[in-house]
Motif scaffolding. Structure first.
Motif, PDB file in Angstrom:
ATOM      1  N   GLU A  60       2.327 -10.034 -25.977  1.00  0.00           N
ATOM      2  CA  GLU A  60       3.508 -10.757 -25.490  1.00  0.00           C
ATOM      3  C   GLU A  60       4.194 -11.521 -26.629  1.00  0.00           C
ATOM      4  OE1 GLU A  60       3.850 -11.837 -21.691  1.00  0.00           O
ATOM      5  OE2 GLU A  60       2.556 -10.171 -21.107  1.00  0.00           O
ATOM      6  N   GLY A  61       3.785 -11.243 -27.862  1.00  0.00           N
ATOM      7  CA  GLY A  61       4.512 -11.782 -29.013  1.00  0.00           C
ATOM      8  C   GLY A  61       3.985 -13.076 -29.578  1.00  0.00           C
ATOM      9  N   LEU A  62       2.817 -13.560 -29.090  1.00  0.00           N
ATOM     10  CA  LEU A  62       2.286 -14.792 -29.665  1.00  0.00           C
ATOM     11  C   LEU A  62       1.120 -14.480 -30.606  1.00  0.00           C
ATOM     12  CD1 LEU A  62       2.616 -18.160 -28.772  1.00  0.00           C
ATOM     13  CD2 LEU A  62       0.197 -17.671 -28.966  1.00  0.00           C
ATOM     14  N   GLU A  63       1.392 -14.684 -31.864  1.00  0.00           N
ATOM     15  CA  GLU A  63       0.372 -14.431 -32.882  1.00  0.00           C
ATOM     16  C   GLU A  63      -0.696 -15.517 -32.806  1.00  0.00           C
ATOM     17  OE1 GLU A  63       0.275 -13.836 -37.503  1.00  0.00           O
ATOM     18  OE2 GLU A  63       2.325 -14.087 -36.789  1.00  0.00           O
ATOM     19  N   SER A  64      -1.930 -15.179 -33.204  1.00  0.00           N
ATOM     20  CA  SER A  64      -2.984 -16.193 -33.264  1.00  0.00           C
ATOM     21  C   SER A  64      -3.886 -15.869 -34.452  1.00  0.00           C
ATOM     22  CB  SER A  64      -3.806 -16.188 -31.968  1.00  0.00           C
ATOM     23  OG  SER A  64      -4.532 -14.980 -31.871  1.00  0.00           O
ATOM     24  N   HIS A  65      -4.985 -16.601 -34.550  1.00  0.00           N
ATOM     25  CA  HIS A  65      -5.911 -16.318 -35.662  1.00  0.00           C
ATOM     26  C   HIS A  65      -6.708 -15.031 -35.397  1.00  0.00           C
ATOM     27  CE1 HIS A  65      -9.901 -18.289 -34.106  1.00  0.00           C
ATOM     28  NE2 HIS A  65      -9.275 -17.669 -33.141  1.00  0.00           N
ATOM     29  N   PHE A  66      -6.653 -14.544 -34.154  1.00  0.00           N
ATOM     30  CA  PHE A  66      -7.492 -13.408 -33.733  1.00  0.00           C
ATOM     31  C   PHE A  66      -7.106 -12.120 -34.464  1.00  0.00           C
ATOM     32  CE2 PHE A  66      -8.363  -9.898 -30.739  1.00  0.00           C
ATOM     33  CZ  PHE A  66      -9.715 -10.107 -30.502  1.00  0.00           C
ATOM     34  N   ILE A  67      -8.085 -11.451 -35.047  1.00  0.00           N
ATOM     35  CA  ILE A  67      -7.857 -10.148 -35.675  1.00  0.00           C
ATOM     36  C   ILE A  67      -8.392  -9.057 -34.761  1.00  0.00           C
ATOM     37  CG2 ILE A  67      -8.313  -8.641 -37.649  1.00  0.00           C
ATOM     38  CD1 ILE A  67      -8.593 -11.228 -39.377  1.00  0.00           C
ATOM     39  N   LYS A  68      -9.715  -9.084 -34.487  1.00  0.00           N
ATOM     40  CA  LYS A  68     -10.270  -8.124 -33.535  1.00  0.00           C
ATOM     41  C   LYS A  68     -11.659  -8.546 -33.075  1.00  0.00           C
ATOM     42  CE  LYS A  68     -12.444  -4.935 -36.783  1.00  0.00           C
ATOM     43  NZ  LYS A  68     -12.672  -3.595 -37.203  1.00  0.00           N
ATOM     44  N   ARG A  69     -12.057  -7.987 -31.922  1.00  0.00           N
ATOM     45  CA  ARG A  69     -13.415  -8.223 -31.451  1.00  0.00           C
ATOM     46  C   ARG A  69     -14.333  -7.268 -32.196  1.00  0.00           C
ATOM     47  NH1 ARG A  69     -16.687  -6.413 -27.445  1.00  0.00           N
ATOM     48  NH2 ARG A  69     -15.156  -5.085 -26.397  1.00  0.00           N
ATOM     49  N   LEU A  70     -15.452  -7.809 -32.690  1.00  0.00           N
ATOM     50  CA  LEU A  70     -16.381  -6.991 -33.485  1.00  0.00           C
ATOM     51  C   LEU A  70     -17.510  -6.439 -32.640  1.00  0.00           C
ATOM     52  CD1 LEU A  70     -17.273  -8.828 -36.815  1.00  0.00           C
ATOM     53  CD2 LEU A  70     -16.004  -6.695 -36.540  1.00  0.00           C
ATOM     54  N   SER A  71     -17.996  -7.257 -31.718  1.00  0.00           N
ATOM     55  CA  SER A  71     -19.139  -6.865 -30.895  1.00  0.00           C
ATOM     56  C   SER A  71     -19.074  -7.681 -29.613  1.00  0.00           C
ATOM     57  CB  SER A  71     -20.445  -7.156 -31.641  1.00  0.00           C
ATOM     58  OG  SER A  71     -20.654  -8.565 -31.681  1.00  0.00           O
ATOM     59  N   GLU A  72     -20.102  -7.595 -28.810  1.00  0.00           N
ATOM     60  CA  GLU A  72     -20.149  -8.338 -27.541  1.00  0.00           C
ATOM     61  C   GLU A  72     -20.077  -9.853 -27.764  1.00  0.00           C
ATOM     62  OE1 GLU A  72     -21.965  -6.749 -24.083  1.00  0.00           O
ATOM     63  OE2 GLU A  72     -20.105  -5.803 -24.743  1.00  0.00           O
ATOM     64  N   THR A  73     -20.540 -10.312 -28.931  1.00  0.00           N
ATOM     65  CA  THR A  73     -20.593 -11.767 -29.159  1.00  0.00           C
ATOM     66  C   THR A  73     -19.825 -12.243 -30.397  1.00  0.00           C
ATOM     67  OG1 THR A  73     -22.671 -11.441 -30.328  1.00  0.00           O
ATOM     68  CG2 THR A  73     -22.838 -12.102 -28.000  1.00  0.00           C
ATOM     69  N   GLU A  74     -19.152 -11.293 -31.077  1.00  0.00           N
ATOM     70  CA  GLU A  74     -18.494 -11.688 -32.339  1.00  0.00           C
ATOM     71  C   GLU A  74     -17.039 -11.219 -32.415  1.00  0.00           C
ATOM     72  OE1 GLU A  74     -21.702 -10.622 -35.709  1.00  0.00           O
ATOM     73  OE2 GLU A  74     -21.369  -9.149 -34.114  1.00  0.00           O
ATOM     74  N   GLN A  75     -16.247 -11.985 -33.136  1.00  0.00           N
ATOM     75  CA  GLN A  75     -14.877 -11.558 -33.435  1.00  0.00           C
ATOM     76  C   GLN A  75     -14.513 -11.923 -34.880  1.00  0.00           C
ATOM     77  OE1 GLN A  75     -12.047 -14.690 -31.435  1.00  0.00           O
ATOM     78  NE2 GLN A  75     -13.334 -13.890 -29.798  1.00  0.00           N
ATOM     79  N   LEU A  76     -13.529 -11.186 -35.399  1.00  0.00           N
ATOM     80  CA  LEU A  76     -12.994 -11.483 -36.722  1.00  0.00           C
ATOM     81  C   LEU A  76     -11.710 -12.267 -36.529  1.00  0.00           C
ATOM     82  CD1 LEU A  76     -13.099  -8.343 -39.057  1.00  0.00           C
ATOM     83  CD2 LEU A  76     -14.584 -10.364 -39.104  1.00  0.00           C
ATOM     84  N   VAL A  77     -11.546 -13.324 -37.325  1.00  0.00           N
ATOM     85  CA  VAL A  77     -10.336 -14.146 -37.219  1.00  0.00           C
ATOM     86  C   VAL A  77      -9.799 -14.471 -38.606  1.00  0.00           C
ATOM     87  CG1 VAL A  77     -11.143 -15.210 -35.059  1.00  0.00           C
ATOM     88  CG2 VAL A  77     -11.527 -16.393 -37.231  1.00  0.00           C
ATOM     89  N   LYS A  78      -8.512 -14.829 -38.628  1.00  0.00           N
ATOM     90  CA  LYS A  78      -7.932 -15.275 -39.892  1.00  0.00           C
ATOM     91  C   LYS A  78      -8.434 -16.684 -40.192  1.00  0.00           C
ATOM     92  CE  LYS A  78      -3.655 -12.836 -39.245  1.00  0.00           C
ATOM     93  NZ  LYS A  78      -2.540 -12.982 -38.318  1.00  0.00           N
ATOM     94  N   LYS A  79      -8.671 -16.942 -41.450  1.00  0.00           N
ATOM     95  CA  LYS A  79      -9.106 -18.279 -41.857  1.00  0.00           C
ATOM     96  C   LYS A  79      -7.937 -19.251 -41.687  1.00  0.00           C
ATOM     97  CE  LYS A  79     -10.566 -20.680 -46.027  1.00  0.00           C
ATOM     98  NZ  LYS A  79     -10.943 -20.500 -47.428  1.00  0.00           N
ATOM     99  N   VAL A  80      -8.167 -20.317 -40.966  1.00  0.00           N
ATOM    100  CA  VAL A  80      -7.135 -21.361 -40.869  1.00  0.00           C
ATOM    101  C   VAL A  80      -7.810 -22.723 -41.028  1.00  0.00           C
ATOM    102  CG1 VAL A  80      -5.577 -20.108 -39.292  1.00  0.00           C
ATOM    103  CG2 VAL A  80      -7.370 -21.568 -38.328  1.00  0.00           C
TER     104      VAL A  80
END
Ligand code: UDP
Length: 232
Positions: free
Chosen positions: A60-80
């Motif tokens: 819907e056009g709102l960027e966040s730190h979220f890059i992608k989900r890696l596993s059931e318990t982990e995600q990759l995010v941009k450093k902020v």
């Protein structure tokens, strides 16, 4: 390498200096850590729910730190760098605003309300005004405007999602960070830990209030919420 450990998540550095890996923990706390328990499966639920919300917000056009989900318990995010504010948006009266200002629980507000709380455990995360935010050098006028704009945009998208699930979004808390270029990005998590969500008809809770108020099983409640979310 572990760079930070909070109440519900661990943050690790990666090979990419601008990317962090977040691991969601099976821990639940309430009342600034006064109540604390380990619950198997809780990290997985919040990771899946948060990833779902961030993906939808991105669509819907709102960027966040979220890059992608890696596993059931982990995600990759941009450093902020996290801005030390808890940004709360309220559509319906519940929780602290009922106690503080005497609204009746369940009363719908004329328009969404955005509030800032100063993220400081020693001070118990006090409510602060825009002027306090500036006085504390947390954000300037322009940043405050941007935080409110994004918070209201998150609210609109979350309301849309909840409506599709026949749920009411009562209130929620979000956090923001600044990336290396100083851009304000939605960060942290959006889950039943950080939102109040009620069934439109029965007013049944789909959030951490079941744990705060000891009215039901947190894992069953979050599982039910995730199932509904995956159905829409
Ligand atoms: N909230 C949160 N973390 C906090 C405080 C509040 O995620 O440290 C969320 C809470 O789940 C609710 C909203 O922010 O959805 C508003 O919370 P409120 O100010 O009513 O405080 P509470 O009733 O949680 O003490």
């Amino acid at each position: 390498m572990l760079v930070y450990e909070g109440k519900a998540k661990r943050v690790f550095s990666t090979d990419d200096e601008q990317v962090f890996r977040i691991e969601y923990k099976d821990e639940v706390t309430a009342g600034n850590g006064a109540k604390k328990d380990k619950m198997e499966g809780k990290g997985r639920l919040n990771n899946l729910i948060t990833s779902h919300f961030f993906e939808r917000l991105q669509k819907e056009g709102l960027e966040s730190h979220f890059i992608k989900r890696l596993s059931e318990t982990e995600q990759l995010v941009k450093k902020v760098e996290i801005i030390p504010l808890e940004v709360v948006v309220r559509n319906v009266a519940a929780g602290s605003i009922v106690k503080r200002l005497g609204f009746e629980k369940g009363q719908a507000f004329d328009a969404p309300l955005v509030e800032f709380y100063y993220k400081k455990d020693e001070l118990n995360d006090p409510f602060i005004s825009d002027d306090h935010v500036k006085l504390l050098h947390i954000a300037n006028d322009e940043d405050i405007k941007e935080l409110k704009r994004q918070a209201l945009q998150v609210n609109e998208t979350l309301i849309k999602i909840m409506n599709e699930m026949n749920l009411t979004l009562v209130d929620f808390k979000i956090e923001f960070g600044k990336d290396k270029d100083g851009k304000i990005l939605l960060a942290d998590e959006i889950s039943p830990d950080t939102c109040r969500i009620w069934d439109k008809e029965t007013k049944e809770n789909f959030d951490k209030d079941v744990y705060r108020e000891d009215t039901g099983s947190l894992i069953d409640t979050y599982t039910k919420f995730l199932t509904k979310l995956e159905e829409i």
